[in-house]
Write an enzyme that holds these catalytic residues in place. Sequence first.
Site, mmCIF file in Angstrom:
data_model
loop_
_atom_site.group_PDB
_atom_site.id
_atom_site.type_symbol
_atom_site.label_atom_id
_atom_site.label_comp_id
_atom_site.label_asym_id
_atom_site.label_seq_id
_atom_site.Cartn_x
_atom_site.Cartn_y
_atom_site.Cartn_z
ATOM 1 N N ALA A 95 0.771 -1.167 -0.003
ATOM 2 C CA ALA A 95 -0.093 0.102 0.129
ATOM 3 C C ALA A 95 1.029 1.187 -0.033
ATOM 4 O O ALA A 95 2.202 1.091 0.303
ATOM 5 C CB ALA A 95 -0.714 0.014 1.242
ATOM 6 N N MET A 96 0.333 2.242 -0.307
ATOM 7 C CA MET A 96 1.023 3.397 -0.374
ATOM 8 C C MET A 96 0.334 4.827 0.139
ATOM 9 O O MET A 96 -0.737 4.914 -0.111
ATOM 10 C CB MET A 96 1.684 3.828 -1.775
ATOM 11 C CG MET A 96 2.152 5.326 -2.117
ATOM 12 S SD MET A 96 3.741 5.245 -1.236
ATOM 13 C CE MET A 96 3.998 7.076 -0.731
ATOM 14 N N GLU A 97 0.972 5.294 1.028
ATOM 15 C CA GLU A 97 0.155 6.489 2.091
ATOM 16 C C GLU A 97 0.064 7.743 1.530
ATOM 17 O O GLU A 97 0.163 8.642 2.016
ATOM 18 C CB GLU A 97 1.089 6.801 3.296
ATOM 19 C CG GLU A 97 2.342 7.620 3.032
ATOM 20 C CD GLU A 97 3.738 6.430 3.197
ATOM 21 O OE1 GLU A 97 3.556 5.554 2.644
ATOM 22 O OE2 GLU A 97 4.816 6.994 3.490
ATOM 23 N N HIS B 171 -1.334 1.175 9.262
ATOM 24 C CA HIS B 171 -0.132 1.552 8.992
ATOM 25 C C HIS B 171 -0.121 2.850 8.250
ATOM 26 O O HIS B 171 0.321 3.912 8.235
ATOM 27 C CB HIS B 171 0.646 0.595 8.160
ATOM 28 C CG HIS B 171 2.178 0.942 7.947
ATOM 29 N ND1 HIS B 171 3.310 0.419 8.527
ATOM 30 C CD2 HIS B 171 2.467 1.751 6.883
ATOM 31 C CE1 HIS B 171 4.303 0.998 7.949
ATOM 32 N NE2 HIS B 171 3.938 1.875 7.004
ATOM 33 N N GLU B 172 -1.117 2.876 7.043
ATOM 34 C CA GLU B 172 -1.004 4.125 6.106
ATOM 35 C C GLU B 172 -1.759 5.209 6.710
ATOM 36 O O GLU B 172 -1.371 6.262 6.423
ATOM 37 C CB GLU B 172 -1.923 3.590 4.968
ATOM 38 C CG GLU B 172 -1.322 2.228 4.014
ATOM 39 C CD GLU B 172 0.108 2.354 3.785
ATOM 40 O OE1 GLU B 172 0.626 3.764 3.682
ATOM 41 O OE2 GLU B 172 0.771 1.350 3.942
ATOM 42 N N HIS C 144 0.490 7.197 8.845
ATOM 43 C CA HIS C 144 1.364 8.151 7.954
ATOM 44 C C HIS C 144 0.695 9.482 7.811
ATOM 45 O O HIS C 144 1.392 10.347 7.339
ATOM 46 C CB HIS C 144 1.642 7.316 6.675
ATOM 47 C CG HIS C 144 2.908 6.373 6.656
ATOM 48 N ND1 HIS C 144 4.127 7.074 7.227
ATOM 49 C CD2 HIS C 144 3.132 5.320 6.095
ATOM 50 C CE1 HIS C 144 4.942 5.859 7.231
ATOM 51 N NE2 HIS C 144 4.297 4.836 6.610
ATOM 52 N N GLU D 151 9.064 5.019 8.548
ATOM 53 C CA GLU D 151 8.298 3.720 8.593
ATOM 54 C C GLU D 151 8.539 3.036 9.712
ATOM 55 O O GLU D 151 7.642 2.368 10.045
ATOM 56 C CB GLU D 151 9.355 3.095 7.321
ATOM 57 C CG GLU D 151 9.106 3.441 6.093
ATOM 58 C CD GLU D 151 7.614 3.407 5.550
ATOM 59 O OE1 GLU D 151 6.871 2.940 6.292
ATOM 60 O OE2 GLU D 151 7.306 4.263 4.527
HETATM 61 ZN ZN LIG Z 1 4.972 2.949 5.639
#
Ligand SMILES: [Zn+2]
Length: 882
Positions: A350-352, A385-386, A389, A408
Amino acid sequence: MSQGIYISKNAAVTAAVLAAAAMVTIIALSVAYSKQKTSAGEGGGAGEGGGGTQVGPTPAPEPKEPWDRYRLPDTLSPVSYNVTLWPRLEKDEGGRYIFTGHSAVVFQCVKETDLILIHSSKLNFTMFEGHQATLTTLDGRRAPAIRTTWLQPKTEYLVVQLSGTLVPGRSYQLYTKFQGELADDLEGFYRSEYVEDGVRKIVATTQMQATYARQAFPCFDEPAMKAVFHMTLIHPRSTTALANGRDAVITDTILEGTDVRITTFEPTKPMSTYILAFIVSDFGSIKKDDSSSTTLVRIWARKKALELGHGAYALNVTLRMLEFFESYYNTSYPLSKSDQVALPDFNAGAMENWGLITYRETSLLYDPRTSSNGNKERVLTVIAHELAHMWFGNLVTLRWWNDLWLNEGFASYVEYLGADHAEPSWHIKDMIVQGDVQRAFTVDSLVSSHPLTRKEEEVNKPEEISQMFDTISYSKGAAVLRMLSEFLSEPVFVKGLSSYLHQFAFGNTVYTDLWDHLERARRREGLHLPDSIHEIMNRWILQMGFPVVTIDTTTGSISQQHFLLDPDAVVDRPSIYNYQWIVPIKWMKNRVEQEQHWLTDKTAVFEPMRVSGGEWLLANMNVSGYYRVNYDLQNWERLFTQLSSNHQAIPVINRAQIIDDAFSLASARILNTTVALQSTRYLVQEREYIPWQAASSSLYYFFQMFDRTEVYGPMLAYLKKLVGPLYEYSMKIDRPLSHTMAYTRSIALSLACTTGVPGSNEQVLEWFRQWMREPNDIGIDPNLKTTVYCKAIAAGGEAEWNFAWEMFRNATVASEAARLRSALACTKVPWLLNRYLQYSLDPTKIRKQDATSTIGYIANNVVGQSFAWDFFRSKWDYLFKE
Ligand SMILES: [Zn+2]
Ligand SMILES: *[C@@H]1O[C@H](CO)[C@@H](O)[C@H](O)[C@H]1NC(C)=O
Ligand SMILES: *[C@@H]1O[C@H](CO)[C@@H](O)[C@H](O)[C@H]1NC(C)=O
Ligand SMILES: *[C@@H]1O[C@H](CO)[C@@H](O)[C@H](O)[C@H]1NC(C)=O
Ligand SMILES: *[C@@H]1O[C@H](CO)[C@@H](O)[C@H](O)[C@H]1NC(C)=O
Ligand SMILES: *[C@@H]1O[C@H](CO)[C@@H](O)[C@H](O)[C@H]1NC(C)=O
Ligand SMILES: *[C@@H]1O[C@H](CO)[C@@H](O)[C@H](O)[C@H]1NC(C)=O
Ligand SMILES: *[C@@H]1O[C@H](CO)[C@@H](O)[C@H](O)[C@H]1NC(C)=O
């Protein structure tokens, strides 16, 4: 393939091995094991991820020309961008998918210069000859003329050389028009394809981290170059366009003879380029119905998946977690919306991206009918997690990639807190020990490890930046931040954290800024520490590795030593702290938790740690510290006695850690293997997941070592005795099972089948054959599928194998295909394994990208091992080439 599989297995085995008594077996096993270890001379598991031998700085001479340097000069600072992009979702005449765009960036001159360097990669300006770039001012003054422009592909710049100079304090605007390819390379602005109802669909989407925004439009592509982005997307009317902000204006028009829709988005907050995102798709969405919150929360995915309800879980937990993080950070969510998008084709998990998070489908969508608890937990923790961020990383951003570990590591730590808030009954906070701490231990106990942080000047090139994304940054980062939060206590930690976020909102930091705020918070709270937070933490982040703390309870002496899995390894990386740490010790004596103790020296005597009578001492409670613990033999034995009489007196995390520490210490030849094996004796009574997980991964090595020696039989008999009661217990429980009990049951079933607990193999065969009779009606519990497939194929014959092969060929769900592909390697029938090996090199049967892992599965099977190895050797050239 991993080390340790192909070593010789001709150890001498004593007659005592055959005796049934557990203790005797243990001793015999450990003798044989020690011999194996010694003769094999291998240093334990090769760590994944963090392996790469990063040597110190390579002092290359500083290039003379600014465009030959990878870092931007400090002469210009961006303010805002107006970007318009038009991705074409159909091939052009040349058979390529392209996008066109134009962009105006406003920047301020900070230092006088006659040069503009702006990142640009894989963009084509040549079709606009003469208009590569235009420079203007916003206040009507004359801007210097452009002398020449060119592209510098190595350092990824568009270079604009001026005939006059830019004046500090004044703002300028640079306008460019460009074209790029919408390739399927998962970088920058890229194309993803999928088939729905027999129709091929194209999605235009982005992945900017770490250095790919420059492939979408020319930009100052460094995290400290924050700016406001005004985005406009041009796209087919049947599609939806998304970007970081909410859509503001939508107009339909005709451009170049095509019907299009133009979507303009609200300007973003000041932000870094690497968290930009834009997506054009025909995905559907779901959102929360009531409007009690001002934040718009939506889940986007293939319409089909949403119709089946696969987005509901993500929506539910996103809402709950946003609330949690707002209160944890004491800062409201900084944006007006939060979109979560499931992409059929995505490289990372995934990407935040700020306000527009992208996920793999398996990390966002959850199907209650076919997904396992593991799938559900993955969705939960990845979302957590995302979202973490959105504040830490996006609102406040580290200045440069050398500090990536803090970004991270932090998200990897607090994801457990967010997930725990959303699913309090799962005890998910305990999972960090297995999920990150032990993972980090494995990699960080090799001499090839490296410190968490690096110097800013050592990280320049895109390759050097992507190397930072490793197990050390994520898992060790999480482990040391958890330790910090534990020794400060959570209330003090979050006070420092929220004051850090308030001070640096929309700005950039270095990691010591966080230490400053935490240090102030702990002083305000009057918390005593042996040294400042800076001094304590520097030892954990500036030097690699971690200590093993040895406590001699007969004398009360404590000492620390750099822990290395390979006792013969030689450390050649110097450390200014000489591999010594300031170690916080939470401990327990006489069954009572004691006041936190600090080990600041290499050795010390701490009288209260002397133990008399039959009492035991336990250190590193809940593994809140990032280190291993060793004791004198008597204390180990008292711990084992306690475990056997009433294991619940010892916290569950520590029960797992005792096993993990003991086996690792044995690998490092610090502890007798006998002692390590004794730590498993109490498992006959254990019903919790984490200790069983620790035991089964530690014992896995033993299986690998022994699997064709005479010790194998007694080893199985011993394990069978351990796992029998758990198997009985877990099969009798009425559903619904608790979250972790579902995991435990899968481990129990797997070990029961391997060791031949009566009834277990018959059970898996019965389930599997039921499925063979009714292929469309699978009744197997999703949590047990992996185990059932493998064990049924192992216990069965050709019919079972052929059926699994057919189901593999027919599988439409990726996770199901993966389970079957690994299960097919479980058969005990040599000719079937041989056939499977042949299949693995036939791309019409097994995809090329899966060939080596399939051969690896076969090699892990005792029956398949030797001929997988021969096969591998004979086909090496082919495999290497492909
Ligand atoms: Zn991350
Ligand atoms: C950028 O676009 C916004 C709205 O689209 C507009 O108000 C603004 O004037 C533009 N800025 C520049 C520098 O072109
Ligand atoms: C750039 O555009 C020119 C003119 O259209 C074209 O000839 C060339 O192939 C393009 N190059 C790339 C790398 O797309
Ligand atoms: C999420 O699901 C839980 C359990 O199904 C339910 O109790 C809760 O109200 C839901 N929360 C939201 C915000 O929808
Ligand atoms: C939360 O922030 C407010 C100011 O925004 C402050 O007054 C309050 O003390 C903070 N609470 C905590 C626990 O830090
Ligand atoms: C250890 O973790 C458990 C949860 O697993 C928690 O209840 C307990 O308070 C923790 N103990 C300490 C000393 O941190
Ligand atoms: C390990 O322990 C066993 C049993 O206590 C003993 O026989 C053996 O000598 C020990 N080995 C070492 C290397 O200490
Ligand atoms: C697999 O797919 C083929 C072709 O679609 C079909 O004929 C066959 O019945 C399927 N097999 C099973 C076990 O579902």
